[in-house]
Design an enzyme around this catalytic site. Sequence first.
Site, PDB file in Angstrom:
ATOM      1  N   GLU A  63       0.845  -1.207   0.000  1.00  0.00           N
ATOM      2  CA  GLU A  63       0.000   0.000   0.000  1.00  0.00           C
ATOM      3  C   GLU A  63       0.879   1.256   0.000  1.00  0.00           C
ATOM      4  O   GLU A  63       0.603   2.218  -0.733  1.00  0.00           O
ATOM      5  CB  GLU A  63      -0.915   0.016   1.235  1.00  0.00           C
ATOM      6  N   SER A  71       0.079  -9.876   7.625  1.00  0.00           N
ATOM      7  CA  SER A  71      -0.970  -8.856   7.556  1.00  0.00           C
ATOM      8  C   SER A  71      -0.605  -7.672   8.446  1.00  0.00           C
ATOM      9  O   SER A  71      -0.439  -7.819   9.664  1.00  0.00           O
ATOM     10  CB  SER A  71      -2.305  -9.471   7.996  1.00  0.00           C
ATOM     11  N   ASN A 101      -2.342  -5.001   9.372  1.00  0.00           N
ATOM     12  CA  ASN A 101      -3.300  -4.553  10.394  1.00  0.00           C
ATOM     13  C   ASN A 101      -3.420  -5.558  11.523  1.00  0.00           C
ATOM     14  O   ASN A 101      -3.678  -5.188  12.667  1.00  0.00           O
ATOM     15  CB  ASN A 101      -4.642  -4.185   9.749  1.00  0.00           C
TER      16      ASN A 101
END
Length: 283
Positions: free
Chosen positions: A128, A218, A220
Site C-alpha cells: 500500500e 498482515s 493490520n
Amino acid sequence: MKIYVARGAGFCFGVKRAIEIAFKVAGESKRGVYTFGPIIHNPQVVTELRSLGLKPVDGIGELKGKKVKALVVRTHGITLSQMERLNRMGIDIIDATCPYVKKAQHYAKLLSDEGYQVLILGNREHPEVKGLMSFAGKDVRVVKHSARLPKLKKKVGIVVQTTRNVEDLKRLVAAVVAQVSELKVYNTLCGTTTRRLKETEELARKVDVMVIVGGKNSANTTELANLCRSIPVPTYHIETASDLKDGWFAGARSVAISAGASTPEWLIKEVEKKINDIGGRGD
Ligand code: F3S
C-alpha cells in the site's frame, strides 16, 4: 474461562469487496486470471481462490509468456508505473483496490500537485505504501514512527497508511509541526481499522490473555498484536486454531480474541471453539 470476541473482528468492507470481486472473476473465467500478489493477506483464503484457478503472481514479469485474461488488483493497490506497464501489455485490469486506499492515493497526489513535500506515515515495504509513494511525487518521504524524522522542507503534507493507528499519527503531526512553516494533514486512516484497534485495546485492558488471529504478513493484524503487547498483556498472534497451546491459558480467567481485516469468520469461530475446549479442560 470467560471468552470475549471483538465485535469488529474479521473481514472489513474493503476485503469483503475484494474477495467478492475475486470469486466472481474466478467463477466467470476458469483460466488466465491472476492476482497481483495474494488478493488479501490470508493464506487460507488465497489457497481457496487458487483452487478455483485464480493464481497470485509476485511481479508483472511473471505474466510474460502466459495467456493472461485479466489481473485482479488487490485491496492495497499497485503503483502508477505498474498500472502503466499493465496497460501497455494490454492486460485487462480488474481493480479491487480498497476505496479507502484510493482516497489516500488521491490525497498523496493532490498534496504533491499543490507543491507539498509528501510525508507518509507507514511501512515503506508494504505494498500500500509503495503505491502511495508512486502518487506522491519525487520528493516523497516515508516514516515508520515520529521518533526518526527525515530532513523536511518548509511545506509538508502528511498522509498515513490506512491501517496505522491514530496515536502514531498524532505524534507525527506534533513532531512535524515544530519543524515546518506549513503543514497539511489528511487523515487517511481507515475507520474500520481505527474502531477495531480501539475495541481491541479496551478488551486487552480487561482480560488475562489476548489472542490475535490473522496472517503473519498482515499489517493490520500485526498492528493489533503490537498494540496489545504495549498494554502490556500476554498476546499471541496466530494464523489458525492449530497454533494454540494449552499452556498459554494456564491460570487465565479471561481471554479475548480479536482478528485482522483479512481473517475469515470461520477461522475466528474455530479459534473460539478450541480456546473454549482448552478452558473446559482446565476447570
Ligand atoms: Fe480498506 Fe480498511 Fe479494509 S483500508 S481493506 S476497509 S482495513
